[in-house]
Design an enzyme around this catalytic site. Structure first.
Site, PDB file in Angstrom:
ATOM      1  N   HIS A   1      27.466  -0.961 127.428  1.00 23.04           N
ATOM      2  CA  HIS A   1      26.922  -0.994 126.074  1.00 23.04           C
ATOM      3  C   HIS A   1      25.592  -1.751 126.140  1.00 23.04           C
ATOM      4  O   HIS A   1      25.404  -2.801 125.539  1.00 23.04           O
ATOM      5  CB  HIS A   1      27.910  -1.646 125.105  1.00 23.04           C
ATOM      6  CG  HIS A   1      27.714  -1.262 123.675  1.00 23.04           C
ATOM      7  ND1 HIS A   1      28.714  -0.756 122.876  1.00 23.04           N
ATOM      8  CD2 HIS A   1      26.613  -1.301 122.876  1.00 23.04           C
ATOM      9  CE1 HIS A   1      28.254  -0.510 121.651  1.00 23.04           C
ATOM     10  NE2 HIS A   1      26.975  -0.846 121.633  1.00 23.04           N
TER      11      HIS A   1
ATOM     12  N   ARG B   1      38.010  -1.541 120.414  1.00 21.50           N
ATOM     13  CA  ARG B   1      37.048  -1.077 121.408  1.00 21.50           C
ATOM     14  C   ARG B   1      36.099  -2.231 121.710  1.00 21.50           C
ATOM     15  O   ARG B   1      35.426  -2.724 120.808  1.00 21.50           O
ATOM     16  CB  ARG B   1      36.271   0.117 120.839  1.00 21.50           C
ATOM     17  CG  ARG B   1      35.163   0.554 121.735  1.00 21.50           C
ATOM     18  CD  ARG B   1      34.308   1.676 121.133  1.00 21.50           C
ATOM     19  NE  ARG B   1      33.193   1.905 122.000  1.00 21.50           N
ATOM     20  CZ  ARG B   1      31.942   2.081 121.617  1.00 21.50           C
ATOM     21  NH1 ARG B   1      31.623   2.118 120.335  1.00 21.50           N
ATOM     22  NH2 ARG B   1      30.981   2.251 122.500  1.00 21.50           N
TER      23      ARG B   1
ATOM     24  N   ASN C   1      29.976   8.372 117.573  1.00 19.60           N
ATOM     25  CA  ASN C   1      29.424   7.306 116.734  1.00 19.60           C
ATOM     26  C   ASN C   1      28.625   7.985 115.633  1.00 19.60           C
ATOM     27  O   ASN C   1      27.657   8.702 115.914  1.00 19.60           O
ATOM     28  CB  ASN C   1      28.491   6.401 117.541  1.00 19.60           C
ATOM     29  CG  ASN C   1      29.242   5.613 118.615  1.00 19.60           C
ATOM     30  OD1 ASN C   1      30.457   5.753 118.763  1.00 19.60           O
ATOM     31  ND2 ASN C   1      28.511   4.793 119.348  1.00 19.60           N
TER      32      ASN C   1
ATOM     33  N   GLU D   1      26.213   5.465 123.597  1.00 21.46           N
ATOM     34  CA  GLU D   1      24.985   5.976 122.988  1.00 21.46           C
ATOM     35  C   GLU D   1      23.797   6.041 123.953  1.00 21.46           C
ATOM     36  O   GLU D   1      22.832   5.280 123.827  1.00 21.46           O
ATOM     37  CB  GLU D   1      24.602   5.123 121.780  1.00 21.46           C
ATOM     38  CG  GLU D   1      25.611   5.201 120.658  1.00 21.46           C
ATOM     39  CD  GLU D   1      25.146   4.498 119.382  1.00 21.46           C
ATOM     40  OE1 GLU D   1      24.065   3.874 119.404  1.00 21.46           O
ATOM     41  OE2 GLU D   1      25.857   4.591 118.378  1.00 21.46           O
TER      42      GLU D   1
HETATM   43  C1  FCB Z   1      25.106   1.468 117.263  1.00 25.16           C
HETATM   44  C2  FCB Z   1      25.382   0.543 118.409  1.00 25.16           C
HETATM   45  C3  FCB Z   1      26.158  -0.672 118.014  1.00 25.16           C
HETATM   46  C4  FCB Z   1      25.691  -1.245 116.708  1.00 25.16           C
HETATM   47  C5  FCB Z   1      25.619  -0.171 115.670  1.00 25.16           C
HETATM   48  C6  FCB Z   1      25.170  -0.660 114.337  1.00 25.16           C
HETATM   49  O1  FCB Z   1      24.032   2.290 117.560  1.00 25.16           O
HETATM   50  O2  FCB Z   1      26.101   1.214 119.412  1.00 25.16           O
HETATM   51  O3  FCB Z   1      26.093  -1.623 119.049  1.00 25.16           O
HETATM   52  O4  FCB Z   1      24.505  -1.888 116.867  1.00 25.16           O
HETATM   53  O5  FCB Z   1      24.759   0.834 116.079  1.00 25.16           O
END
Ligand code: FCB
Length: 795
Positions: A459, A415, A631, A505
Site C-alpha cells: 500500500h 483489511r 476501491n 491501487e
Molecule cells: C485510497 C487509498 C487509501 C485512502 C483512500 C482515501 O485511494 O488507497 O489509502 O487514502 O484513498
C-alpha cells in the site's frame, strides 16, 4: 292434596327465590367470567399470533423471544415511571403509537432495574423482558402480552386453560396481590405473567379510551404547528414507519440491568427521559443515572408517576412536543424517508480497511527501514499540513484498542497492509524479525475476536532503499524483490491468513506518485508513470505466483480503484476524451489483469513512453485471481483538451481544496469528491458484464468529512448518509447478480491521509491525534447496526 296454607306457599316461594337468587347471581357471574375469560383468551391468541408472525420465537424454558436490534439515530422517548407507573407509561406510549405517532418506545428499565430478590435469574428475566420490547405494537391484544408477562404468560395461558381460568378468576377478584400473596410485579413467571397480563388487559379496557381522549395528541399537537412543521412532522413520521415494530428502549434496559458494562454512552439517538417518581419500589436514582450516561439525553422530572402522570398530561405532552420539534431540527439521517438497512448475501464480510503508513507510526522503531513515504512526509512542503506519519494512529504499539473497537462494532473482517520496509528494511535481503512478529501478533489478535484478516502487501510504502536502488517499481527487478517479500510474509502468516491483496491501487500510486508529484516519491515523470503502471502489475503477478507456491489454498487478488468517468459534454471530442480517461484510469489495469492485454487507443498513444513488455509478462499479469478488490469512491468528468500531451484529456474530480460542499444540489466530500452512489453499482456491473463476474470484495469505500467532537459524541450524518447510499447500491448490485462478497469501509479510524495529513477524517472512529483518544462516530454505530440487521429484514 296439599296441606300447606297460602301463607306457607308464599313463604316457600320466597325461600325458593332466596335459594334461586344466589344461584342466578352466581350463574350470571360465571357467564360474565366466562365471557371475560373468552375475550381475554381471544386477545391472547391474537397476541401470540402477532408475536409469532412478527418475531422470531425461540422456545426456551421461559418462552423467550429473540429481539432484533433497534435503529440508532431514531429518537428514543423513555418514560421511567417508577413502581406501578411504567405500566401506565406503556399505555401512554402505546396510545401515542395507536394514534399514529410511532416514535415512542416506552422503557421499563426502572422496573427491570430492580428485580425482586426471589427472581431466580434476573439476567434471564431482564433479557426476556428486554426482548418483549422489540415487539411493541399498537394492537391492544399485543399490548397485553408485551406489557408484562409477554409470551411466557401467553403461552402459559394458552397451554393451561384451566389453570389460567383459575388464575384469571382469582385475579379478577383480588387483582393485586396475586395468589402468592405478593404484588403481581414480584411474582415469578408464569404466574406473574398471566396475572399481570390479566390486570393489564382489564386496565386496558377502561384506560384505552380515556387515554386516547386525554392525549388527543395528534390534533392538539398539530394545532400548535405551522404548516411547514406539520409537513416535516408528517415526513418524519412516515420515515419512522419501517421501525414501528422495533423498540429502541430495550437497549437501555439491557445496559442498565443485564450488564452495566454495556455503555449507554453508545446511544446516539435523540433521547428524552421522563422521570416519574412514584412509590417505594424505585426512585429517581436509576433514571438519573441512566440519563447522565446517555449523551445529550434530555430529562423531564415529575414528582408523581404511575397513573398520576395522567394528571400531569399537559406537561408530559408539552415535553413530548418540544422533543419532537427538536428532533426535527436535528433530523438524523437515519430518520429520512424510508430508511432501512441494506441487506447483503449470506456470509458477507463487513470490515474496515487501513494502510500501514497511515496508521502504524513507529516509523523508525524495532529495526524498520525508511519508506518513500517517510522521506516524502519529512520533506517540507509535501504534506498540506506539514504533518508526518511518524506516530500516525500508534497502532504499532497498540493494535488491541482498535481490534476491540472493531469487535464492538460487530465488524468481522479487517483489511490492513504490511509495511515492506518493516519486514525487510532494505527491501530485500535480511528480514527484520520484530517486524514480522508484529504482524503475526496482529493476525492472532484479530482471529481471537473472530475477525478475518485481509492482508495487503503493498500500500505504497516502498522501501526507500529500493527506491534508491532501482526507482522502486520503476525498475523491473523490483517485481522480483516484491515476490520474495510476499513469500516471507505469506510463509509466516499464511497458515492463518487466507486472503491476500498484492497491490493497492496501482493507478493512484503510479499517477499521484510519479506523474503528478502529489504522493511519494513526488515525481512528475511520464516515463516513470507508464513503467510503474506495467511493473506494478508485473509485481502483482510475481507475488501471486509466490504466494500460491507456498500457500496453495490462499485466495489472492489485487485492489483496483475504479472511477466512473463521464464526458463533460455530449460532444464527440469529450466522449472520446472520456474513453481515453477510462482506459488510463480503469481499463488499463482491468484488461491487464483479466484479459492479459492493454487497451487501445490508450496503449498506442503511450508508445513513446512505455516500457518494453517482455514475453510472458502478460501471462504473469493475467493469471487467474481469486477475487478482485474494488476501491470505489466517486465520479470524474473528462473533457477534450488539446494541450495535454498524448491523452488530450482533462479529468476533473479531485477538488479537495474546496472540500466539503454542496454544489448544484450535489454533495461533495471533504476530499472534494462527488457523492455518487450509482457509480458503485455501475462498477460492480461492469465487472459482472465485461470481466466475467469475478468474486468481488469492495476493499475501500468511504468519505472524509469535517467531524468534530461534541460532548463526547461525534455526529457525522453526512458520512452515514454516504455509506447508506453506497451500501444500498452495492446490495442492489449483489441482488442483481454481481458476485459481491464483502465490504470494507475506508477507514476504521481517522488516520494520516497521505498528502493532506490529518486534515481529512475518513474514520468510523474519531481520533484525537494529540492524545490518541478514540470516539466512535455515529456512522460507526450505524454500520454496527447494519451488520447486526443482516438476515433480519427482507430486502
Ligand atoms: C485510497 C487509498 C487509501 C485512502 C483512500 C482515501 O485511494 O488507497 O489509502 O487514502 O484513498
Amino acid at each position: 292434596m296439599s296441606t300447606t296454607s297460602p301463607d306457607q306457599d308464599t313463604l316457600a316461594q320466597a325461600k325458593g327465590k332466596r335459594r334461586l337468587f344466589p344461584w342466578a347471581i352466581g350463574a350470571l357471574a360465571a357467564l360474565a367470567g366466562i365471557h371475560v375469560y373468552r375475550r381475554f383468551r381471544t386477545d391472547l391468541r391474537a397476541a401470540w399470533g402477532r408475536i409469532e408472525a412478527g418475531g422470531r420465537v425461540i422456545q426456551t424454558a421461559h418462552g423467550e423471544i429473540e429481539y432484533g436490534e433497534a435503529g440508532d439515530g431514531f429518537p428514543v422517548l423513555m418514560i421511567h415511571g417508577a413502581g406501578g407507573g411504567y405500566d401506565h407509561s406503556l399505555l401512554v406510549g402505546q396510545s401515542i403509537l395507536a394514534d399514529g405517532y410511532r416514535i415512542i418506545a416506552p422503557s421499563r428499565f426502572g422496573y427491570l432495574r430492580s428485580p425482586a430478590p426471589e427472581q431466580a435469574d434476573p439476567q434471564a428475566q431482564a433479557d426476556r423482558l428486554a426482548g418483549l420490547l422489540d415487539h411493541l405494537d399498537i394492537e391492544r391484544a399485543a399490548i397485553a402480552a408485551f406489557s408484562a408477562g409477554g409470551p411466557t404468560g401467553v403461552q402459559f395461558a394458552l397451554r393451561h386453560p384451566h389453570r389460567t381460568l383459575a388464575l384469571v378468576l382469582v385475579c379478577a377478584i383480588s387483582c393485586v396481590p396475586t395468589p402468592d400473596g405478593k404484588p403481581w410485579h414480584q411474582q415469578s413467571s408464569p404466574v406473574r405473567s398471566v396475572a399481570a397480563e390479566f390486570v393489564y388487559w382489564l386496565g386496558l379496557r377502561g384506560a384505552q379510551s380515556r387515554l386516547l381522549s386525554m392525549l388527543g395528541i395528534s390534533s392538539e399537537m398539530q394545532e400548535s404547528w405551522s404548516d411547514e412543521e406539520r409537513a416535516r412532522i408528517a415526513q418524519l413520521l412516515e420515515a419512522m414507519l419501517p421501525f414501528r415494530d422495533r423498540s429502541l428502549g430495550y437497549r437501555l434496559d439491557r445496559s442498565l440491568v443485564v450488564s452495566p458494562d454495556v455503555p449507554l454512552e453508545e446511544i446516539r439517538a435523540p433521547t428524552l427521559i421522563i422521570h416519574a417518581k412514584d412509590d417505594t419500589v424505585v426512585d429517581w436514582a436509576n433514571s438519573r443515572q441512566a440519563a447522565a450516561r446517555i449523551p445529550g439525553a434530555e430529562s423531564l422530572f415529575f414528582e408523581q408517576g404511575g397513573h398520576r402522570l395522567f394528571g400531569q398530561h399537559k406537561r408530559v405532552r408539552a415535553g413530548v412536543v418540544a422533543f419532537l420539534k427538536q428532533v426535527l431540527e436535528t433530523q438524523s439521517p437515519a430518520m429520512r424517508a424510508h430508511v432501512s438497512y441494506p441487506q447483503f448475501p449470506t456470509g458477507f464480510l463487513f470490515g474496515t480497511a487501513t494502510a500501514a503508513y497511515q496508521v502504524e507510526g513507529a516509523w523508525d522503531e524495532d529495526g524498520k527501514g525508511p519508506s518513500i513515504w517517510d522521506t516524502f512526509a519529512h520533506t517540507p512542503g509535501k504534506i498540506l499540513t506539514g504533518e508526518t506519519g511518524d506516530v500516525a494512529c500508534n497502532t504499532y504499539h497498540d493494535p488491541q484498542t482498535d481490534i476491540d473497537e472493531m469487535a464492538r462494532l460487530a465488524l468481522n473482517a479487517y483489511r490492513f497492509s504490511v509495511s515492506w520496509p518493516r519486514v525487510l528494511p532494505e527491501g530485500k535481503g535480511a528480514v527484520n524479525a520484530k517486524g514480522l512478529d508484529y504482524y503475526d501478533r496482529l493476525v492472532d489478535a484479530l482471529l481471537a475476536k473472530g475477525i478475518t484478516p485481509f492482508v495487503t502487501l503493498y500500500h505504497w510504502d516502498m522501501p526507500q532503499a529500493l527506491q534508491d536502488r532501482c526507482g522502486g517499481f520503476a525498475g523491473r527487478e523490483c517485481a522480483g524483490y516484491f515476490a520474495d517479500y510476499a513469500e516471507w510474509v505469506a510463509g509466516r502468516l499464511g497458515d492463518r491468513v487466507m486472503h491476500w491483496i498484492t497491490i493497492n491501487e496501482p493507478w493512484e500510486h503510479a499517477a499521484l506518485g510519479h506523474l503528478l508529484g502529489k504522493h511519494a516519491p513526488g515525481l512528475c515523470n511520464p516515463f516513470r508513470y507508464v513503467r510503474l503502471a506495467h511493473n506494478q502489475l508485473l509485481a502483482h503477478g510475481t507475488a501471486l505466483r509466490a504466494i500460491r507456491a507456498c500457500r496453495p489454498k490462499a485466495q489472492v487478488g489485487i485492489s483496483l480503484s475504479l472511477h466512473t468517468i463521464q464526458p463533460r459534454t455530449d460532444s464527440v471530442r469529450d466522449r472520446r476524451a472520456a474513453v481515453i480517461a477510462d482506459q488510463f484510469m480503469n481499463q488499463f489495469f482491468l484488461d491487464g489483469v483479466f484479459k492479459g492485454r492493454y487497451p487501445d487507443p490508450f496503449w498506442s498513444r503511450m508508445r513513446w513512453l512505455r516500457p518494453r513488455v517482455q514475453a510472458g509478462d502478460m501471462d504473469l499479469i493475467s493469471q487467474p485471481i481469486d477475487f478482485l478488490g474494488l476501491n470505489y469512491y466517486s465520479r470524474n468528468y473528462a473533457r477534450h483538451t488539446w494541450y495535454v500531451p498524448l491523452l488530450q484529456t482533462m479529468i476533473d474530480g479531485d477538488l479537495w481544496a474546496e472540500g466539503e460542499s454542496v454544489r448544484d444540489g450535489v454533495q461533495y466530500t471533504g476530499m472534494g469528491w462527488e457523492v455518487y452512489p450509482q457509480g458503485i453499482y455501475d462498477a460492480l456491473f461492469r465487472l459482472k458484464n465485461e470481466y466475467g463476474n469475478p468474486p468481488v470484495y469492495i476493499t475501500e469505500n468511504g468519505a472524509a468529512y469535517s467531524d468534530t467532537l461534541e460532548n463526547g459524541c461525534c455526529h457525522d450524518p453526512l458520512r452515514q448518509q454516504f455509506l447508506e447510499a453506497y451500501m444500498h447500491k452495492a446490495a442492489q448490485a449483489a441482488r442483481d447478480g454481481a458476485d459481491l462478497r464483502g465490504y470494507f469501509i475506508w477507514t476504521l479510524m481517522d488516520n494520516f491521509e497521505w498528502a493532506t495529513g490529518f486534515s481529512k477524517r475518513f474514520g468510523l472512529v474519531h481520533v484525537d491525534h494529540q492524545t490518541q483518544a478514540r470516539t466512535v462516530k455515529d456512522s460507526g454505530y450505524w454500520v454496527r447496526d447494519v451488520i447486526r440487521a443482516q438476515g433480519k429484514e427482507q430486502p
